[in-house]
Write a protein that holds these residues in place. Sequence first.
Motif, PDB file in Angstrom:
ATOM      1  N   ASP A 169      10.370   9.590  -5.056  1.00  0.00           N
ATOM      2  CA  ASP A 169      11.520   9.653  -5.691  1.00  0.00           C
ATOM      3  C   ASP A 169      11.754   7.606  -5.467  1.00  0.00           C
ATOM      4  OD1 ASP A 169      14.821   9.188  -5.897  1.00  0.00           O
ATOM      5  OD2 ASP A 169      14.679   8.148  -5.340  1.00  0.00           O
ATOM      6  N   CYS A 170      12.228   7.282  -7.026  1.00  0.00           N
ATOM      7  CA  CYS A 170      12.629   5.782  -7.300  1.00  0.00           C
ATOM      8  C   CYS A 170      13.034   5.298  -6.901  1.00  0.00           C
ATOM      9  CB  CYS A 170      12.961   5.967  -8.763  1.00  0.00           C
ATOM     10  SG  CYS A 170      13.127   4.074  -9.777  1.00  0.00           S
ATOM     11  N   GLU A 171      14.226   5.348  -6.184  1.00  0.00           N
ATOM     12  CA  GLU A 171      15.449   4.647  -5.379  1.00  0.00           C
ATOM     13  C   GLU A 171      14.439   4.457  -3.882  1.00  0.00           C
ATOM     14  OE1 GLU A 171      19.288   4.772  -2.846  1.00  0.00           O
ATOM     15  OE2 GLU A 171      19.067   5.802  -4.441  1.00  0.00           O
ATOM     16  N   GLU A 172      13.600   5.255  -3.685  1.00  0.00           N
ATOM     17  CA  GLU A 172      12.948   4.921  -2.643  1.00  0.00           C
ATOM     18  C   GLU A 172      11.447   4.218  -2.682  1.00  0.00           C
ATOM     19  OE1 GLU A 172      11.482   8.544  -0.805  1.00  0.00           O
ATOM     20  OE2 GLU A 172      12.225   9.097  -0.888  1.00  0.00           O
ATOM     21  N   VAL A 173      10.961   4.140  -3.785  1.00  0.00           N
ATOM     22  CA  VAL A 173       9.618   3.265  -4.058  1.00  0.00           C
ATOM     23  C   VAL A 173      10.199   2.407  -4.902  1.00  0.00           C
ATOM     24  CG1 VAL A 173       8.416   2.284  -6.350  1.00  0.00           C
ATOM     25  CG2 VAL A 173       8.804   5.044  -4.869  1.00  0.00           C
ATOM     26  N   VAL A 174      11.660   1.685  -5.127  1.00  0.00           N
ATOM     27  CA  VAL A 174      12.148   0.267  -5.292  1.00  0.00           C
ATOM     28  C   VAL A 174      12.025  -0.449  -4.226  1.00  0.00           C
ATOM     29  CG1 VAL A 174      13.704  -1.202  -6.302  1.00  0.00           C
ATOM     30  CG2 VAL A 174      12.606   0.816  -7.364  1.00  0.00           C
ATOM     31  N   THR A 175      13.079   0.587  -2.901  1.00  0.00           N
ATOM     32  CA  THR A 175      13.563  -0.158  -1.580  1.00  0.00           C
ATOM     33  C   THR A 175      12.446  -0.460  -1.015  1.00  0.00           C
ATOM     34  OG1 THR A 175      15.091   1.503  -1.939  1.00  0.00           O
ATOM     35  CG2 THR A 175      14.831   0.521  -0.185  1.00  0.00           C
ATOM     36  N   GLN A 176      11.256   0.305  -1.105  1.00  0.00           N
ATOM     37  CA  GLN A 176      10.797  -0.529  -0.448  1.00  0.00           C
ATOM     38  C   GLN A 176       9.292  -1.977  -1.070  1.00  0.00           C
ATOM     39  OE1 GLN A 176       8.006   0.353   2.527  1.00  0.00           O
ATOM     40  NE2 GLN A 176      10.563   1.753   2.503  1.00  0.00           N
ATOM     41  N   LEU A 177       9.213  -1.665  -2.655  1.00  0.00           N
ATOM     42  CA  LEU A 177       8.907  -2.590  -2.999  1.00  0.00           C
ATOM     43  C   LEU A 177       9.840  -3.908  -2.900  1.00  0.00           C
ATOM     44  CD1 LEU A 177       6.773  -3.523  -5.232  1.00  0.00           C
ATOM     45  CD2 LEU A 177       8.536  -2.606  -7.522  1.00  0.00           C
ATOM     46  N   ALA A 178      11.203  -3.961  -2.233  1.00  0.00           N
ATOM     47  CA  ALA A 178      12.048  -5.126  -1.996  1.00  0.00           C
ATOM     48  C   ALA A 178      11.477  -5.858  -1.017  1.00  0.00           C
ATOM     49  CB  ALA A 178      13.567  -4.577  -2.484  1.00  0.00           C
ATOM     50  N   ALA A 179      11.424  -4.948   0.011  1.00  0.00           N
ATOM     51  CA  ALA A 179      11.427  -5.158   1.405  1.00  0.00           C
ATOM     52  C   ALA A 179       9.847  -5.371   1.459  1.00  0.00           C
ATOM     53  CB  ALA A 179      10.959  -3.415   1.849  1.00  0.00           C
ATOM     54  N   ALA A 180       8.596  -5.426   1.043  1.00  0.00           N
ATOM     55  CA  ALA A 180       7.749  -6.259   0.718  1.00  0.00           C
ATOM     56  C   ALA A 180       8.107  -7.638   0.207  1.00  0.00           C
ATOM     57  CB  ALA A 180       7.146  -5.361  -0.469  1.00  0.00           C
ATOM     58  N   SER A 181       8.818  -7.793  -0.910  1.00  0.00           N
ATOM     59  CA  SER A 181       8.954  -8.716  -1.519  1.00  0.00           C
ATOM     60  C   SER A 181      10.025 -10.035  -1.013  1.00  0.00           C
ATOM     61  CB  SER A 181       9.874  -8.029  -2.842  1.00  0.00           C
ATOM     62  OG  SER A 181      10.195 -10.128  -3.294  1.00  0.00           O
ATOM     63  N   LYS A 182      10.910  -9.113  -0.036  1.00  0.00           N
ATOM     64  CA  LYS A 182      11.424 -10.113   0.897  1.00  0.00           C
ATOM     65  C   LYS A 182      10.301 -10.607   2.304  1.00  0.00           C
ATOM     66  CE  LYS A 182      15.364 -10.404   4.305  1.00  0.00           C
ATOM     67  NZ  LYS A 182      16.671  -9.904   4.753  1.00  0.00           N
ATOM     68  N   ALA A 183       9.173  -9.783   2.126  1.00  0.00           N
ATOM     69  CA  ALA A 183       8.397 -10.233   4.102  1.00  0.00           C
ATOM     70  C   ALA A 183       7.457 -10.985   3.188  1.00  0.00           C
ATOM     71  CB  ALA A 183       7.403  -9.231   3.758  1.00  0.00           C
ATOM     72  N   LEU A 184       7.175 -11.228   1.503  1.00  0.00           N
ATOM     73  CA  LEU A 184       6.275 -12.055   1.121  1.00  0.00           C
ATOM     74  C   LEU A 184       7.335 -13.390   1.362  1.00  0.00           C
ATOM     75  CD1 LEU A 184       4.993 -10.041  -1.725  1.00  0.00           C
ATOM     76  CD2 LEU A 184       3.521 -11.043   0.292  1.00  0.00           C
TER      77      LEU A 184
ATOM     78  N   ALA B  24       0.803  -1.202   0.222  1.00  0.00           N
ATOM     79  CA  ALA B  24       0.155  -0.239  -0.113  1.00  0.00           C
ATOM     80  C   ALA B  24       0.906   1.069  -0.243  1.00  0.00           C
ATOM     81  CB  ALA B  24      -1.027   0.211   1.210  1.00  0.00           C
ATOM     82  N   GLY B  25       2.244   1.155   0.660  1.00  0.00           N
ATOM     83  CA  GLY B  25       3.020   2.475   1.180  1.00  0.00           C
ATOM     84  C   GLY B  25       4.024   2.662  -0.386  1.00  0.00           C
ATOM     85  N   VAL B  26       4.246   1.396  -1.077  1.00  0.00           N
ATOM     86  CA  VAL B  26       4.361   1.627  -2.377  1.00  0.00           C
ATOM     87  C   VAL B  26       3.125   2.444  -3.521  1.00  0.00           C
ATOM     88  CG1 VAL B  26       5.613   0.243  -4.532  1.00  0.00           C
ATOM     89  CG2 VAL B  26       6.709  -0.510  -2.036  1.00  0.00           C
ATOM     90  N   ILE B  27       2.312   1.986  -3.288  1.00  0.00           N
ATOM     91  CA  ILE B  27       1.279   2.314  -4.472  1.00  0.00           C
ATOM     92  C   ILE B  27       0.985   4.003  -4.321  1.00  0.00           C
ATOM     93  CG2 ILE B  27      -0.770   2.431  -5.207  1.00  0.00           C
ATOM     94  CD1 ILE B  27      -0.502  -0.569  -4.710  1.00  0.00           C
ATOM     95  N   LYS B  28       1.352   4.134  -3.022  1.00  0.00           N
ATOM     96  CA  LYS B  28       0.842   5.472  -2.939  1.00  0.00           C
ATOM     97  C   LYS B  28       2.502   6.249  -2.942  1.00  0.00           C
ATOM     98  CE  LYS B  28       0.415   8.757   1.506  1.00  0.00           C
ATOM     99  NZ  LYS B  28      -0.385   8.929   2.948  1.00  0.00           N
ATOM    100  N   MET B  29       3.202   5.870  -2.803  1.00  0.00           N
ATOM    101  CA  MET B  29       4.472   6.449  -2.920  1.00  0.00           C
ATOM    102  C   MET B  29       4.451   6.083  -4.556  1.00  0.00           C
ATOM    103  SD  MET B  29       7.082   4.531  -1.332  1.00  0.00           S
ATOM    104  CE  MET B  29       9.114   5.687  -1.496  1.00  0.00           C
ATOM    105  N   ILE B  30       4.406   5.800  -5.903  1.00  0.00           N
ATOM    106  CA  ILE B  30       4.273   5.845  -6.789  1.00  0.00           C
ATOM    107  C   ILE B  30       2.738   7.128  -6.764  1.00  0.00           C
ATOM    108  CG2 ILE B  30       3.151   4.820  -8.738  1.00  0.00           C
ATOM    109  CD1 ILE B  30       4.269   2.397  -7.564  1.00  0.00           C
ATOM    110  N   GLU B  31       2.174   7.244  -6.416  1.00  0.00           N
ATOM    111  CA  GLU B  31       1.467   7.857  -7.425  1.00  0.00           C
ATOM    112  C   GLU B  31       1.313   8.842  -6.646  1.00  0.00           C
ATOM    113  OE1 GLU B  31      -3.144   5.244  -6.512  1.00  0.00           O
ATOM    114  OE2 GLU B  31      -2.468   6.368  -4.210  1.00  0.00           O
ATOM    115  N   GLU B  32       2.176   9.557  -5.471  1.00  0.00           N
ATOM    116  CA  GLU B  32       3.019  10.730  -5.163  1.00  0.00           C
ATOM    117  C   GLU B  32       3.521  10.979  -6.131  1.00  0.00           C
ATOM    118  OE1 GLU B  32       3.827  10.212  -1.126  1.00  0.00           O
ATOM    119  OE2 GLU B  32       0.791  10.096  -0.509  1.00  0.00           O
TER     120      GLU B  32
END
Length: 93
Positions: free
Chosen positions: A36-51, A25-33
């Motif tokens: 920064d690409c690096e911040e988005v990718v960092t959060q996406l990687a964290a979500a992927s690792k959690a899954l 949900a945070g990644v989606i919000k970050m993209i909509e806002e």
Amino acid sequence: MELAMAAEELKTVVNRLRRAQGQIAGVIKMIEEGRDCEEVVTQLAAASKALDRAGFAIIATGLEHCLTDSDIAAGGDRERIRARLEKLFLSLA
């Protein structure tokens, strides 16, 4: 195969999945806002690792429960069941 996990193990997995849900949900919000690409990718990687960790926890715990005598009694062949578990494990790798 049925998922049979102890309550504490299940709670840990559900917590990881909820964490991933929040991160996505945070990644989606970050993209909509337009963040920064690096911040988005960092959060996406964290979500992927959690899954991934939730999936590995399910498989690790499930290995103890999946190869039961009831599976064999129901006509399950140990090799076929093992192959199914291996396929599940590799799907996360």
